[in-house]
Write a protein that holds these residues in place. Structure first.
Motif, PDB file in Angstrom:
ATOM      1  N   PRO A   1       0.813  -1.228   0.000  1.00  0.00           N
ATOM      2  CA  PRO A   1       0.000   0.000   0.000  1.00  0.00           C
ATOM      3  C   PRO A   1       0.840   1.269   0.000  1.00  0.00           C
ATOM      4  O   PRO A   1       0.416   2.298  -0.543  1.00  0.00           O
ATOM      5  N   LEU A   2       2.030   1.230   0.610  1.00  0.00           N
ATOM      6  CA  LEU A   2       2.889   2.410   0.614  1.00  0.00           C
ATOM      7  C   LEU A   2       3.366   2.733  -0.800  1.00  0.00           C
ATOM      8  O   LEU A   2       3.558   3.898  -1.152  1.00  0.00           O
ATOM      9  N   ALA A   3       3.558   1.710  -1.611  1.00  0.00           N
ATOM     10  CA  ALA A   3       3.947   1.936  -3.003  1.00  0.00           C
ATOM     11  C   ALA A   3       2.821   2.634  -3.755  1.00  0.00           C
ATOM     12  O   ALA A   3       3.076   3.528  -4.575  1.00  0.00           O
ATOM     13  N   LEU A   4       1.583   2.233  -3.493  1.00  0.00           N
ATOM     14  CA  LEU A   4       0.456   2.881  -4.156  1.00  0.00           C
ATOM     15  C   LEU A   4       0.373   4.344  -3.754  1.00  0.00           C
ATOM     16  O   LEU A   4       0.085   5.212  -4.587  1.00  0.00           O
ATOM     17  N   ASP A   5       0.649   4.648  -2.502  1.00  0.00           N
ATOM     18  CA  ASP A   5       0.693   6.042  -2.056  1.00  0.00           C
ATOM     19  C   ASP A   5       1.735   6.822  -2.856  1.00  0.00           C
ATOM     20  O   ASP A   5       1.494   7.956  -3.282  1.00  0.00           O
ATOM     21  N   ASP A   6       2.906   6.217  -3.055  1.00  0.00           N
ATOM     22  CA  ASP A   6       3.960   6.863  -3.837  1.00  0.00           C
ATOM     23  C   ASP A   6       3.502   7.102  -5.273  1.00  0.00           C
ATOM     24  O   ASP A   6       3.766   8.165  -5.856  1.00  0.00           O
ATOM     25  N   LEU A   7       2.836   6.123  -5.859  1.00  0.00           N
ATOM     26  CA  LEU A   7       2.394   6.256  -7.238  1.00  0.00           C
ATOM     27  C   LEU A   7       1.328   7.338  -7.384  1.00  0.00           C
ATOM     28  O   LEU A   7       1.298   8.078  -8.378  1.00  0.00           O
ATOM     29  N   GLU A   8       0.470   7.446  -6.407  1.00  0.00           N
ATOM     30  CA  GLU A   8      -0.546   8.499  -6.455  1.00  0.00           C
ATOM     31  C   GLU A   8       0.101   9.874  -6.350  1.00  0.00           C
ATOM     32  O   GLU A   8      -0.308  10.823  -7.034  1.00  0.00           O
ATOM     33  N   ARG A   9       1.155   9.972  -5.537  1.00  0.00           N
ATOM     34  CA  ARG A   9       1.885  11.248  -5.453  1.00  0.00           C
ATOM     35  C   ARG A   9       2.624  11.522  -6.763  1.00  0.00           C
ATOM     36  O   ARG A   9       2.644  12.653  -7.252  1.00  0.00           O
ATOM     37  N   ALA A  10       3.225  10.494  -7.349  1.00  0.00           N
ATOM     38  CA  ALA A  10       3.903  10.679  -8.637  1.00  0.00           C
ATOM     39  C   ALA A  10       2.922  11.152  -9.701  1.00  0.00           C
ATOM     40  O   ALA A  10       3.270  11.976 -10.560  1.00  0.00           O
ATOM     41  N   THR A  11       1.703  10.653  -9.648  1.00  0.00           N
ATOM     42  CA  THR A  11       0.664  11.066 -10.594  1.00  0.00           C
ATOM     43  C   THR A  11       0.336  12.542 -10.407  1.00  0.00           C
ATOM     44  O   THR A  11       0.194  13.294 -11.386  1.00  0.00           O
ATOM     45  N   ARG A  12       0.220  12.985  -9.159  1.00  0.00           N
ATOM     46  CA  ARG A  12      -0.059  14.405  -8.903  1.00  0.00           C
ATOM     47  C   ARG A  12       1.100  15.285  -9.365  1.00  0.00           C
ATOM     48  O   ARG A  12       0.890  16.377  -9.914  1.00  0.00           O
ATOM     49  N   LEU A  13       2.330  14.824  -9.153  1.00  0.00           N
ATOM     50  CA  LEU A  13       3.490  15.604  -9.573  1.00  0.00           C
ATOM     51  C   LEU A  13       3.543  15.735 -11.093  1.00  0.00           C
ATOM     52  O   LEU A  13       3.873  16.796 -11.629  1.00  0.00           O
ATOM     53  N   LEU A  14       3.209  14.648 -11.804  1.00  0.00           N
ATOM     54  CA  LEU A  14       3.192  14.724 -13.260  1.00  0.00           C
ATOM     55  C   LEU A  14       2.073  15.648 -13.731  1.00  0.00           C
ATOM     56  O   LEU A  14       2.254  16.399 -14.704  1.00  0.00           O
ATOM     57  N   ALA A  15       0.937  15.602 -13.072  1.00  0.00           N
ATOM     58  CA  ALA A  15      -0.162  16.503 -13.431  1.00  0.00           C
ATOM     59  C   ALA A  15       0.285  17.961 -13.302  1.00  0.00           C
ATOM     60  O   ALA A  15      -0.032  18.806 -14.152  1.00  0.00           O
ATOM     61  N   HIS A  16       1.032  18.262 -12.253  1.00  0.00           N
ATOM     62  CA  HIS A  16       1.534  19.631 -12.060  1.00  0.00           C
ATOM     63  C   HIS A  16       2.526  19.986 -13.169  1.00  0.00           C
ATOM     64  O   HIS A  16       2.478  21.094 -13.720  1.00  0.00           O
ATOM     65  N   ALA A  17       3.431  19.056 -13.493  1.00  0.00           N
ATOM     66  CA  ALA A  17       4.443  19.333 -14.513  1.00  0.00           C
ATOM     67  C   ALA A  17       3.834  19.426 -15.911  1.00  0.00           C
ATOM     68  O   ALA A  17       4.304  20.206 -16.744  1.00  0.00           O
ATOM     69  N   TRP A  18       2.774  18.637 -16.181  1.00  0.00           N
ATOM     70  CA  TRP A  18       2.166  18.579 -17.502  1.00  0.00           C
ATOM     71  C   TRP A  18       1.098  19.657 -17.678  1.00  0.00           C
ATOM     72  O   TRP A  18       0.841  20.131 -18.787  1.00  0.00           O
ATOM     73  N   GLY A  19       0.450  20.018 -16.574  1.00  0.00           N
ATOM     74  CA  GLY A  19      -0.545  21.086 -16.628  1.00  0.00           C
ATOM     75  C   GLY A  19      -1.968  20.622 -16.833  1.00  0.00           C
ATOM     76  O   GLY A  19      -2.872  21.441 -17.015  1.00  0.00           O
ATOM     77  N   THR A  20      -2.210  19.313 -16.810  1.00  0.00           N
ATOM     78  CA  THR A  20      -3.572  18.779 -16.902  1.00  0.00           C
ATOM     79  C   THR A  20      -3.687  17.601 -15.937  1.00  0.00           C
ATOM     80  O   THR A  20      -2.671  17.034 -15.520  1.00  0.00           O
ATOM     81  N   PRO A  21      -4.903  17.194 -15.582  1.00  0.00           N
ATOM     82  CA  PRO A  21      -5.049  16.024 -14.711  1.00  0.00           C
ATOM     83  C   PRO A  21      -4.429  14.782 -15.338  1.00  0.00           C
ATOM     84  O   PRO A  21      -4.457  14.595 -16.554  1.00  0.00           O
ATOM     85  N   VAL A  22      -3.867  13.937 -14.491  1.00  0.00           N
ATOM     86  CA  VAL A  22      -3.233  12.690 -14.917  1.00  0.00           C
ATOM     87  C   VAL A  22      -3.876  11.541 -14.146  1.00  0.00           C
ATOM     88  O   VAL A  22      -4.088  11.643 -12.939  1.00  0.00           O
ATOM     89  N   ARG A  23      -4.193  10.454 -14.829  1.00  0.00           N
ATOM     90  CA  ARG A  23      -4.777   9.284 -14.192  1.00  0.00           C
ATOM     91  C   ARG A  23      -3.717   8.199 -14.044  1.00  0.00           C
ATOM     92  O   ARG A  23      -2.754   8.144 -14.815  1.00  0.00           O
TER      93      ARG A  23
END
Length: 250
Positions: free
Chosen positions: A148-170
């Protein structure tokens, strides 16, 4: 030169010049030679920038194995894992290998490489290189884990990419916890593999993304300059700070 009074069992770090310290990286390892060479390239680039001797090691599937490298350590060594998420290797395998080393007092073990804004910046650049358009919907596809801690990391990585890309990321994962690409990727989406190197998971991510209708599939993060920036920053922090506290299983 003699150690200062009151130094700990990590005294060698106080009396050896910092430039003598060695950088060891540890990647997962793959049966794909090109994938293993990515770790070697990142390590070599970081070593040149830092002015440090380096060793690239692997958890499995490729030599030298990290457990063997750390067992033979005789110089102050900083270890930067090239692993993107928390999981069994980071929480069990690597700390156990360090604890078993004869000179474990000379080893400083860092945390996983991701999630981090620098990785997200590298992913955004790979998306642009692949032809993704600004504002195009993006799915981050990761190898996945049952931790589950890995999934937490992946969800944070998704948010970071959304910030870098400028649109929501799934988020989609290929194994373990999380939704699979076929249930997340939509026709015309751009897909960003959250993978450092090519290999089994890269091929699987690309195949499943295209089968689900992805319009663009970016390359793996690879030996991007931002990854080298991140490794150098982690190595400097480990060399300058107190020894990392690691949890070693009984």
């Amino acid at each position: 030169m003699t150690p200062r009074s009151g130094t700990s069992r990590h005294a060698k770090w106080d009396i050896w010049p910092r430039e003598v310290a060695r950088l060891v990286t540890v990647a997962h390892g793959t049966r794909t030679t090109a994938g293993n060479l990515v770790a070697a390239r990142i390590t070599a680039d970081a070593g040149r920038r830092l002015g440090m001797p380096t060793t690239t090691s692997y958890v499995e599937l490729c030599e030298p194995l990290f457990a063997d490298v750390v067992a033979a350590t005789e110089t102050p060594t900083v270890v930067v894992p090239l692993l993107l998420s928390t999981g069994f290797h980071l929480r069990q395998d690597l700390p156990t290998a360090v604890a078993a080393a004869t000179r474990r007092d000379l080893v400083r073990l860092g945390t996983g490489l991701g999630p981090d804004p620098l990785l997200a910046q590298a992913q955004a650049e790979r998306l642009r290189d692949a032809g993704a358009r600004p504002g195009q919907p993006v799915v981050l596809v990761a190898a996945g884990s049952s931790d589950p801690l890995a999934l937490d990391d992946l969800e944070r990585a998704t948010r970071l990419l959304a910030h870098a890309w400028g649109t929501p990321v799934r988020l989609a994962t290929l194994t373990g916890l999380g939704p699979r690409p076929h249930s997340v990727v939509r026709a015309g989406d751009a897909v960003s593999p959250y993978l450092l190197a090519t290999g089994h998971f890269h091929r699987k991510a690309r195949a499943e993304a295209l089968a689900s209708g992805a319009g663009v599939v970016a390359d793996v993060i690879g030996p991007h300059r931002r990854v080298v920036d991140l490794v150098c920053g982690r190595a400097r922090a480990l060399a300058a700070g107190p020894s990392a506290s690691v949890s070693v299983p009984a």
